[in-house]
Design an enzyme around this catalytic site. Sequence first.
Site, PDB file in Angstrom:
ATOM      1  N   CYS A  71      62.262  40.377  43.909  1.00 44.36           N
ATOM      2  CA  CYS A  71      61.792  40.838  45.250  1.00 44.36           C
ATOM      3  C   CYS A  71      60.327  40.205  45.270  1.00 44.36           C
ATOM      4  CB  CYS A  71      61.982  42.162  45.307  1.00 44.36           C
ATOM      5  SG  CYS A  71      63.729  42.873  44.850  1.00 44.36           S
ATOM      6  N   CYS A 217      78.356  66.974  54.102  1.00 42.13           N
ATOM      7  CA  CYS A 217      78.640  67.698  55.148  1.00 42.13           C
ATOM      8  C   CYS A 217      80.019  67.692  55.785  1.00 42.13           C
ATOM      9  CB  CYS A 217      77.505  67.494  56.321  1.00 42.13           C
ATOM     10  SG  CYS A 217      76.129  68.625  56.234  1.00 42.13           S
TER      11      CYS A 217
END
Lengths: 256, 134
Positions: A71, A217
Site C-alpha cells: 500500500c 442485529c
Amino acid sequence: MIRTALIAFTTTVAVTAIAQIAPGERRSGAEFMSPSTQAMQKDDTSNPGMLAALEGETLWNAPAGNEGKSCASCHGPADKSMKGVAARYPAIHQSTSMPVDLQGRINLCRSDNQKASPLRFESRELLALTTYVALQSRGMPVSPPDDARLDPFRNQGETLWRQRFGQLNFSCAQCHDDNWGKRLGSAPIPQAHPNGYPIYRLEWQGMGSLQRRLRNCMAGVRAEPFGFGSDEFIALELYLMSRAAGMPMETPGVRP
Amino acid sequence: MAQEFIVDGDRISAPLTSQPGDAVRGRAIVVDRQKGLCLLCHTGPFAEQKFQGNLAPDLSGVGSRLDSGQLRLRLVDSLKINPQSIMPSYYRADGLHRVGTNWRGKTILSAQDIEDVIAMLASLSEADAGGVQK
C-alpha cells in the site's frame, strides 16, 4: 386482504411520520457503555483494537500480489495519505460509478493495483488494514461526500432502515431512532452510529466490521441477514454515515 | 401455520385451544428470553428476573386492565390494534419480511403457549402489584 391493507397502512404512516434524532441529541455508542469499557476504548494501551491497527500498519508496508507493491509503495505514509479517508466512505468508485465501502475499496486496490487476491470479509487481515486506515481519521468528523450519485443508494439505505424484518418484525429505526436510551433486557439501546468501526466487541472477543454488527442485529430479530459486501449493506452504511455526519470518528471503537 | 381466529373489536374472545391455559407454564414462557422474549421489552412482577427491559408497558396488574380476550389479540397480533406497535405478533407466520430460515412459516408461540401466557397475565392483578412494583 386485511393483512395487505394493514401493511400498506403501516408503510404510509412510517413514511409520513419519520422520527429522526435531532443533531444535538446524537450520542456515540461509546456514551452508552460502562465507564470501564469507555476507559478501555480511550486508552490506546488497553484498547484491544489497537492490536489490529498495529497489524494493519505491518500489512500497509508489506508487498503483496504479482506487482510486489505494498500500500505504501503508492500511498506513502498512511498518516498523511489516509487522513480523513475513512470519514468519507462509502464513496463512488470512479471506474464502476457504484458505491464502495472502505473494505471494498481496499480489496479493489489489491485486485487492480497490487494484482493480489481480495481479502476475505471479516478476515483478520482485512479488518486489520481497515482499522489502520480508519485510525488515520480518528477525531475527524464523519464527512459523507457531497455526491448526488450516492443519493439513490442513501435513499435505499434509509428505506431498509425503516423496513421491518424477521419473525420479530422490527425495523432498525424502531429501536435506534425511536427507543434509544431505553433498555432491551440488560442492554441500553444505542443510536447505531457507524463512527467507531471496525470495532473490538467484547462479546465477540475480536474485531468485526459494521456489516458483522448489522448481521447480528438482523439475526436478533430472526431475519435472514444480508450477505457480506451486499448492495443492501453498502446502502445501509451510506445512510448511517449521512445520519452521523459531523460526529467524530472513533476507530477502533470498543463495544460490550 | 396459524389457525383462523375471529377478531371482535379489540378482542379475540374465543380461546385458540380447547385445553385451558396453564398459568405456571405461562410464567415459564414469559420469563424465557429465547421463547417468550417478554422481559426483553417489558418489566413485570418477576422479582427473581434481573435485567428487565423498559421499552414497553409494565406488566404488573395487567390482568386488571385487560381481559383475556384483549390480552389474546395483543399477543396474537398487536398490529391490529396499533399498526405502529413494536410488539411482535406472536401468532402470525405470514406477511413478514425476510424471516430467517429457522423461523420461516412458524409462529413465535404455539396456540397453547398463547393460552398459557394469557392465563398467567390475567392473574396479575393491581391488588397484587401493590406498592411493591411501583
